[in-house]
Motif scaffolding. Structure first.
Motif, PDB file in Angstrom:
ATOM      1  N   UNK A 292       0.793  -1.222   0.000  1.00 49.75           N
ATOM      2  CA  UNK A 292       0.000   0.000   0.000  1.00 49.75           C
ATOM      3  C   UNK A 292       0.821   1.265   0.000  1.00 49.75           C
ATOM      4  N   UNK A 293       2.121   1.189   0.327  1.00 53.75           N
ATOM      5  CA  UNK A 293       2.978   2.371   0.182  1.00 53.75           C
ATOM      6  C   UNK A 293       2.965   2.783  -1.283  1.00 53.75           C
ATOM      7  N   UNK A 294       3.091   4.075  -1.545  1.00 49.80           N
ATOM      8  CA  UNK A 294       3.159   4.575  -2.915  1.00 49.80           C
ATOM      9  C   UNK A 294       4.489   5.301  -3.079  1.00 49.80           C
ATOM     10  N   UNK A 295       5.254   4.889  -4.103  1.00 52.60           N
ATOM     11  CA  UNK A 295       6.533   5.518  -4.393  1.00 52.60           C
ATOM     12  C   UNK A 295       6.352   6.575  -5.469  1.00 52.60           C
ATOM     13  N   UNK A 296       6.994   7.715  -5.290  1.00 49.43           N
ATOM     14  CA  UNK A 296       7.109   8.720  -6.343  1.00 49.43           C
ATOM     15  C   UNK A 296       8.451   8.470  -7.008  1.00 49.43           C
ATOM     16  N   UNK A 297       8.423   8.150  -8.304  1.00 53.37           N
ATOM     17  CA  UNK A 297       9.625   7.795  -9.046  1.00 53.37           C
ATOM     18  C   UNK A 297       9.955   8.856 -10.079  1.00 53.37           C
ATOM     19  N   UNK A 298      11.236   9.077 -10.308  1.00 53.79           N
ATOM     20  CA  UNK A 298      11.719   9.934 -11.389  1.00 53.79           C
ATOM     21  C   UNK A 298      12.602   9.060 -12.270  1.00 53.79           C
ATOM     22  N   UNK A 299      12.323   9.069 -13.579  1.00 52.13           N
ATOM     23  CA  UNK A 299      13.056   8.255 -14.543  1.00 52.13           C
ATOM     24  C   UNK A 299      13.435   9.098 -15.736  1.00 52.13           C
ATOM     25  N   UNK A 300      14.496   8.660 -16.427  1.00 52.49           N
ATOM     26  CA  UNK A 300      14.833   9.275 -17.705  1.00 52.49           C
ATOM     27  C   UNK A 300      13.661   9.068 -18.650  1.00 52.49           C
ATOM     28  N   UNK A 301      13.405  10.047 -19.524  1.00 52.62           N
ATOM     29  CA  UNK A 301      12.322   9.929 -20.495  1.00 52.62           C
ATOM     30  C   UNK A 301      12.441   8.678 -21.344  1.00 52.62           C
TER      31      UNK A 301
END
Length: 84
Positions: A72-81
């Motif tokens: 149930x945790x939600x991760x905010x992810x940043x990725x290369x396009x």
């Protein structure tokens, strides 16, 4: 009619500048993801993906590799396009 309701973002109001070649996404932790371990470093994110924040209930956590994750945790992810 849609078969599933649209989920509201767990991280409303967080934007990345269009000048940065990256995109954000959210990932909800499931029991399958925790099968090989319960820390951030054990869930197997792609090497060019960064977990910026964890939302757990009404709290926000800045994660490290040894941060324990729960269903149930939600991760905010940043990725290369190019990864999306």
């Amino acid at each position: 009619g849609l078969s599933e309701p649209v989920k509201e973002s767990a991280f409303q109001g967080i934007d990345i500048s269009d000048d940065i070649a990256a995109t954000t996404s959210e990932l909800e932790i499931t029991s399958d993801m925790l099968a090989d371990g319960s820390t951030l470093k054990e869930i197997g994110l792609q090497s060019d993906t960064l977990a910026v924040m964890v939302r757990r209930d009404d709290r926000y956590i800045v994660p490290k590799g040894d941060t324990r994750l729960y269903m149930g945790d939600v991760l905010l992810l940043v990725s290369n396009d190019k990864c999306i």
